[in-house]
Design a protein around this motif. Structure first.
Motif, PDB file in Angstrom:
ATOM      1  N   THR A 127       0.722  -1.142  -0.014  1.00  0.00           N
ATOM      2  CA  THR A 127      -0.012  -0.074  -0.033  1.00  0.00           C
ATOM      3  C   THR A 127       0.891   1.223   0.024  1.00  0.00           C
ATOM      4  O   THR A 127       1.990   1.213   0.335  1.00  0.00           O
ATOM      5  N   ASP A 128       0.309   2.353  -0.385  1.00  0.00           N
ATOM      6  CA  ASP A 128       0.748   3.549  -0.434  1.00  0.00           C
ATOM      7  C   ASP A 128       0.440   4.521   0.840  1.00  0.00           C
ATOM      8  O   ASP A 128       0.604   5.632   0.863  1.00  0.00           O
ATOM      9  N   GLU A 129      -0.204   3.846   1.703  1.00  0.00           N
ATOM     10  CA  GLU A 129      -0.773   4.707   2.783  1.00  0.00           C
ATOM     11  C   GLU A 129       0.208   5.029   3.816  1.00  0.00           C
ATOM     12  O   GLU A 129       1.211   4.655   4.525  1.00  0.00           O
ATOM     13  N   ARG A 130       0.072   6.465   4.196  1.00  0.00           N
ATOM     14  CA  ARG A 130       1.001   7.173   5.018  1.00  0.00           C
ATOM     15  C   ARG A 130       0.132   7.716   6.348  1.00  0.00           C
ATOM     16  O   ARG A 130      -1.011   7.863   6.102  1.00  0.00           O
ATOM     17  N   ALA A 131       0.971   7.579   7.209  1.00  0.00           N
ATOM     18  CA  ALA A 131       0.150   7.937   8.629  1.00  0.00           C
ATOM     19  C   ALA A 131       0.928   9.014   9.456  1.00  0.00           C
ATOM     20  O   ALA A 131       1.991   9.103   9.344  1.00  0.00           O
ATOM     21  N   ILE A 132       0.174  10.072  10.165  1.00  0.00           N
ATOM     22  CA  ILE A 132       0.466  11.193  10.746  1.00  0.00           C
ATOM     23  C   ILE A 132      -0.039  11.044  12.252  1.00  0.00           C
ATOM     24  O   ILE A 132      -1.290  10.764  12.258  1.00  0.00           O
ATOM     25  N   GLY A 133       0.799  10.989  13.179  1.00  0.00           N
ATOM     26  CA  GLY A 133       0.375  11.004  14.507  1.00  0.00           C
ATOM     27  C   GLY A 133       0.534  12.093  15.320  1.00  0.00           C
ATOM     28  O   GLY A 133       1.660  13.128  15.387  1.00  0.00           O
TER      29      GLY A 133
END
Length: 204
Positions: A127-133
């Protein structure tokens, strides 16, 4: 951001992309099949799940060192999951605005202080999913009643930070963003990156 050490520099040849074919699409994801050339020079076929949102994660830390977690049934793994508040922010939206919305919708809370503390790639082989926390502090009840979307039946639990961290390390909390954010906050508390009184309460 500081300069990267030498060992972090890329090596070798990147993947080369050829024609792609759309396999499936809905409002949240896009699945494509690609004709590619691998870094080894060999031809291959590669499937990618493309996400139309950033994954947003919020660790709400109350003034007494407790955190609010959200419980819900998750479809893909047919499992019940306790997590920090999470959701999606469209790629063209300010991620912080999305984080504030998710916290309010899932918990009814608003925060006076916000700090971005994590950037992550989720399952980057397919996947190309990016996360920001974000860590959210200075919490208070927002106006009105919180509301989830029409497919979510959410429960809330307010637990001591150390108890949540122990549950994550014991494998009882398995959502990867929840585990990563709890560990990130633990490191911040240990290293003096959070207010001293709050850090002491979190660390017990």
């Amino acid at each position: 951001m500081s300069d990267k050490p030498a060992w972090l520099r890329p090596h070798g040849t990147p993947w080369k992309r050829g024609p792609e074919r759309l396999v499936f699409e809905n409002p949240w994801i896009r699945v494509t099949e690609h004709a590619v050339t691998a870094p080894t020079g060999r031809p291959a076929s590669y499937g990618v799940v493309g996400f139309k949102n950033h994954a947003i994660a919020v660790l709400p830390i109350h003034d007494d060192g407790t955190v609010t977690l959200v419980g819900q049934n998750r479809f893909a793994l047919a499992d019940y999951s306790w997590e920090i508040p999470e959701g999606g922010a469209p790629l063209d939206e300010d991620p912080l605005a999305g984080a504030k919305r998710e916290l309010a919708e899932e918990t009814g809370l608003i925060a006076a202080e916000w700090r971005e503390v994590l950037r992550a790639q989720l399952s980057n082989s397919v996947t190309d999913e990016r996360a920001i926390g974000y860590v959210a502090t200075g919490l208070s009840e927002g106006p009105g009643v919180h509301h989830a979307d029409d497919t979510e039946a959410l429960a809330l639990a307010r637990v001591p930070f150390g108890e949540a961290l122990d549950a994550a390390l014991a494998g009882h909390l398995q959502d990867v963003l929840t585990v990563a954010m709890l560990l990130r906050a633990y490191h911040m508390a240990r290293e003096g990156a959070l207010p001293g009184a709050l850090a002491r309460l979190m660390l017990g």
